[in-house]
Design a protein around this motif. Structure first.
Motif, short mmCIF file in Angstrom:
data_model
loop_
_atom_site.label_atom_id
_atom_site.label_comp_id
_atom_site.label_asym_id
_atom_site.label_seq_id
_atom_site.Cartn_x
_atom_site.Cartn_y
_atom_site.Cartn_z
N LYS A 152 -83.39 36.95 42.32
CA LYS A 152 -82.54 38.27 42.15
C LYS A 152 -81.23 37.07 42.50
CE LYS A 152 -79.99 41.35 45.51
NZ LYS A 152 -80.01 42.60 45.58
N GLY A 153 -79.94 37.35 41.71
CA GLY A 153 -78.32 37.12 42.08
C GLY A 153 -78.24 36.06 41.19
N HIS B 50 -76.41 38.35 48.71
CA HIS B 50 -78.22 38.19 48.42
C HIS B 50 -79.09 37.41 49.19
CE1 HIS B 50 -76.75 40.99 44.67
NE2 HIS B 50 -75.78 39.74 44.51
N THR C 114 -88.63 41.92 46.98
CA THR C 114 -87.64 40.97 45.29
C THR C 114 -86.43 40.30 46.65
OG1 THR C 114 -86.53 43.09 45.37
CG2 THR C 114 -88.05 42.68 43.72
N GLY C 115 -86.98 39.93 47.27
CA GLY C 115 -85.29 39.53 47.90
C GLY C 115 -86.55 37.99 48.11
N GLU D 93 -76.27 40.18 38.32
CA GLU D 93 -76.14 41.38 39.74
C GLU D 93 -77.36 42.15 39.27
OE1 GLU D 93 -74.65 41.18 41.94
OE2 GLU D 93 -73.87 39.42 41.85
N GLU D 94 -77.74 43.20 40.45
CA GLU D 94 -78.51 44.15 40.14
C GLU D 94 -77.96 45.38 38.68
OE1 GLU D 94 -82.20 45.74 41.93
OE2 GLU D 94 -80.97 44.50 42.42
N ASP E 286 -77.36 44.94 48.08
CA ASP E 286 -76.21 45.37 46.28
C ASP E 286 -75.09 46.24 45.78
OD1 ASP E 286 -79.04 44.79 44.72
OD2 ASP E 286 -79.52 46.88 44.71
N HIS F 176 -81.03 39.22 51.84
CA HIS F 176 -81.98 39.97 51.28
C HIS F 176 -83.13 39.76 51.38
CE1 HIS F 176 -83.80 41.78 47.17
NE2 HIS F 176 -84.23 42.39 48.88
N LYS G 13 -82.40 45.94 50.40
CA LYS G 13 -81.98 45.68 49.37
C LYS G 13 -80.70 46.68 49.10
CE LYS G 13 -83.84 46.12 44.48
NZ LYS G 13 -82.88 47.12 44.27
#
Ligand SMILES: Cc1cc2nc3c(=O)[nH]c(=O)nc-3n(C[C@H](O)[C@H](O)[C@H](O)COP(=O)(O)OP(=O)(O)OC[C@H]3O[C@@H](n4cnc5c(N)ncnc54)[C@H](O)[C@@H]3O)c2cc1C
Lengths: 319, 248
Positions: free
Chosen positions: B176-177, A240, A247-248, B180-181, A234, A243, A230
Motif C-alpha cells: 500500500k502506498g 499511510h 493491508t497495512g 492510492e487506494e 485512505d 495505517h 485504513k
C-alpha cells in the motif's frame, strides 16, 4: 556450528529487537549445546550483546552509516561461512525482512518468517509461525541443512543472560553498492509502530483529522507510537505509514489502544499479535470488544483527555 | 519496458480461516479468492507505467489452474499476458526459484511482487528472486519512478522512509502506498471481454524441492471475555494495566 544471530543498530545504538533475537538464539544454543555468535554492523557497544547471551560478537564498521540489504546480506553470508553455522536468527523488522529472502537464497537456506516459539527438534525440526495474517499458526517443517528463522517481534522477549562476549573485529569483503540512498526521512523523536512498547491507534470515530490532538497527546504521555485504521489513512486524515492491519503495518506491541475503531476483521488481523488490547468505543456492539482484553464503552472525546491526565501522573513517557 | 507482476491467489480478507484433514489443509470451501492486495497495488502501478510511459505487463502465478480466474481478472484490469507455472507452490523458495528460472530465459526490466501474501505471509519471494537473478531490489516500496534505465524508489522503513537510486533491472516488493487506494481498478465489461482474447500460457515447472513444508495448522485460543470498565472509573483501567496485565 555456532548459531549466528544478526543484530540491528540505529545510530550506533543496539535496537531492542537485537536483545530479543540474541536471547532467543541463546535459548536455542543451550538446547543444542552450542554457542551464539552475533553479527553487529555499525554498532558502538557490541559488548552489550553479552548481557543477553552472545558468546562471540563479530563487529563490522562500514563506510556508510545506513542499512543496505544487499551489502548486509553479503556480510551475513560471509559470517555464516566463517562460523560454519547452519542456523541464522534474525528479527522481523522491516530491514530484517528486506534482507531475509536475499540471505536465504545466498545460503540456499530454508527461511521461516514470523516465528513465535522455539523450534521443536525431532526427526524433522518444526517451527511455529504466524500465518493468515495472525488468524492462525502453522507448524512448519524444515527440510534444508541451512535455515534462517525470523523471530516475530515481542514473541520471545529479551532475557538477561550474562556472558563475557568476545568481541572480534570482522572484516568481510564488501562488494560495491548497487543502490544509493539519496534521501531519508525519519520520524524523529517519536517511537515507531514497529519498535514501540505501546501503540495508540484511532479510527473513523475521531470524526476528522483536526481531532487527532488528543491521540497525539496521549501517545506522547505514554511514549507510544500513533497508528490508525485504513479508512483514516485512505481519507488522508493521517499518513499511510500509520495505517495498521492486514493491508497495512503489522503491530505486535505490548499494549494497543484502539480508539474509535470498530474492529473489522482486516484491522484485527494486523494487530492481533499485540499482547494487551484496550478498546474505547461508544458502541458496545462494536466487534473490537470481542477481541480486546479491556474495554470502555464511552466517547473518545470525553474518555481520552481524562485518561491522558491520569497517565501523566505515572510519568511513563518521561524517560 | 517489460514488466512482470507476480500474483498470489489468496483468500479474500474477510474469509473465515478453517482447516481440514486433521488441520493439515486450508479449507477452501466457500472462500472467495482474490489477487493478493500487495500484488494488486503493484499491478496497478505496472498498468500506470503501461499507460503513461509505455510498457508491456505480464502477470505470473506459480500454482494450479484454480488460480486462473484471478489471473483473468489481472488481464481484465489491463495486463497483456498471463503466465502460470504449473506446480504446487509448496513454499516461497519454490515460487521464487520457479519464477527466477523462467526470467533467466525471458528477462524483464522490472519485476513486481507483493511484499508478502496475506495467506502464508512468507515475505521471501521478491528478495529470493532478486538474489538468484542478481537484480537490484527494493522491498516495502511505496513510490517508484523510472526514467530510461534509472529507477528511483521510496522504501518504507520502521519509523520513516528512504529514497534509493538504482539501475534496471529491478525487483520491488509492493505494498500500500505505491498507488492510492482510489487508483485500484475494478474490471469492466470491456476489460473482461478483452481478457478472453489475451494470451494465457501454462508453463511446465522445473524440478525444485521445497525447503519447508507445513505439517499442521493451528487456530489461536479463543479469547477470554473482555473486562469492561466504566467510563468514569479510569483509575480501575490504569490499575488493571499496571497490576494485572503488567504493561504500564
Ligand atoms: C481488502 C480490504 C483490506 C482492508 N485492510 C484493512 C486494514 O489493513 N486495516 C484496517 O484498519 N482496515 C482495513 N480494511 C477496512 C475495514 O474493513 C474497516 O472498514 C475499517 O477497519 C474500519 O475503520 P474504523 O474502525 O476506523 O471505522 P468504522 O468502522 O467506521 O468504525 C468507527 C468506530 O468508531 C466508533 N465511534 C464513533 N464515534 C465515536 C466516539 N466519539 N468515541 C468512540 N468511538 C466512536 C463507532 O462506534 C465505530 O465502532 C480493509 C478492507 C478491505 C476490503
Amino acid at each position: 556450528m555456532s548459531i549466528l544471530v544478526l543484530t540491528e543498530s540505529e545510530n550506533g545504538k543496539l535496537k531492542k529487537n537485537a536483545f530479543e533475537v540474541v536471547s532467543y538464539a541463546k535459548a536455542l544454543a543451550n538446547h543444542q549445546n552450542t554457542t551464539v555468535t552475533a553479527l553487529a554492523i555499525n554498532c558502538d557497544e557490541p559488548g552489550e550483546l553479552g548481557n543477553f547471551g552472545a558468546d562471540k560478537v563479530l563487529n563490522t564498521t562500514l563506510t556508510f552509516p545506513y542499512f543496505d540489504a544487499l551489502i548486509y546480506s553479503e556480510i551475513a553470508t560471509q559470517a555464516v561461512k566463517q562460523e560454519g553455522s547452519n542456523l541464522v536468527i534474525i528479527s522481523s523488522s522491516a530491514n530484517a525482512k528486506y534482507m531475509a529472502g536475499i540471505l536465504a537464497a545466498k545460503l540456499d537456506a530454508g527461511y521461516v518468517s514470523n516465528v513465535v516459539d522455539l523450534p521443536v527438534f525431532g526427526a524433522h525440526t518444526t517451527v511455529k509461525r504466524m500465518a493468515f495474517s495472525n488468524k492462525a499458526f502453522s507448524h512448519t517443517t524444515l527440510h534444508a541443512n541451512m535455515n534462517v528463522l525470523g523471530l516475530s517481534t515481542n514473541a520471545f522477549g529479551a532475557a538477561e543472560n550474562q556472558v563475557n562476549a568476545q568481541v572480534i573485529e570482522f572484516q568481510p569483503n564488501i562488494p560495491d553498492q548497487t543502490m544509493t540512498q539519496i534521501d531519508v526521512s525519519q520520524t524523529t523523536g517519536k517511537a515507531s509502530i514497529a519498535d514501540a512498547d505501546i501503540v495508540v491507534s484511532a479510527g473513523r470515530g475521531l470524526k476528522g483529522p483536526e481531532n487527532w490532538g488528543i491521540i497525539e497527546e496521549m501517545a506522547e504521555v505514554l511514549g507510544a507510537a500513533t497508528a490508525c485504521s485504513k479508512p483514516v489513512s485512505d481519507m488522508g486524515w493521517r499518513p499511510h505509514s500509520e495505517h495498521v492491519g492486514q493491508t497495512g503495518k503489522p503491530v505486535a506491541t505490548n499494549l494497543y489502544f484502539a480508539i474509535g475503531i470498530s474492529g473489522a476483521i482486516q484491522h484485527l488481523a494486523g494487530i492481533n499479535a499485540s499482547k494487551i488490547k484496550v478498546v474505547i468505543n461508544t458502541d458496545p456492539e462494536a466487534p473490537f470488544f470481542k477481541a480486546a482484553d479491556y474495554g470502555i464503552v464511552g466517547d473518545a472525546f470525553d474518555v481520552v483527555p481524562r485518561l491522558t491526565e491520569k497517565l501523566k501522573a505515572l510519568q511513563i513517557g518521561s524517560v | 519496458m517489460k514488466i512482470l507482476v507476480c500474483i498470489s491467489n489468496v483468500p479474500d480478507t474477510t474469509s473465515k480461516i478453517n482447516f481440514i484433514e486433521n488441520d493439515t489443509k486450508f479449507d477452501k470451501q466457500g472462500v472467495q479468492f482474490v489477487i493478493n492486495p500487495n500484488d494488486e497495488f503493484g499491478l496497478t502501478r505496472a498498468i500506470w507505467f503501461k499507460e503513461q510511459q509505455g510498457a508491456t505487463v505480464d502477470v505470473m502465478h506459480v500454482g494450479r489452474s484454480d488460480a486462473d480466474p484471478t489471473l483473468r481478472k489481472a488481464l481484465a484490469i489491463g495486463a497483456d499476458k498471463a503466465l502460470r507455472i504449473d506446480t504446487d507452490a509448496t513454499d516461497g523458495f519454490v515460487v521464487a526459484n520457479q519464477i527466477a528460472n523462467f526470467v533467466k530465459e525471458n528477462p524483464y526490466d522490472l519485476i513486481i511482487a507483493g511484499r508478502e501474501s496475506i495467506d502464508y505471509n512468507g515475505g521471501m519471494v521478491p528478495g529470493m528472486m532478486a538474489s538468484v537473478l542478481g537484480y537490484a531490489f527494493v522491498n516495502t516500496c511505496v513510490g517508484l519512478k523510472i526514467d530510461g534505465k534509472e529507477a528511483v524508489a521510496v522504501r518504507e522503513m520502521d519509523g520513516g522512509s528512504e529514497t534509493l537510486k538504482t539501475q534496471l533491472p529491478l525487483i520491488i516488493g509492493a505494498q500500500k502506498g505505491l498507488v492510492e487506494e482510489t487508483d485500484l481498478k475494478i474490471p469492466n465489461m470491456r476489460g473482461i471481454m478483452q481478457a478472453r482474447q489475451k494470451p494465457f500460457e501454462v508453463i511446465a515447472a522445473k524440478d525444485i524441492n521445497a525447503n519447508t513444508t507445513v505439517s499442521k495448522f493451528e487456530k489461536p485460543e479463543p479469547k477470554a471475555h473482555v473486562k469492561l470498565i466504566a467510563a468514569d472509573d479510569l483509575d480501575q483501567l490504569i490499575d488493571l494495566l499496571q497490576n494485572e496485565a503488567k504493561v504500564l
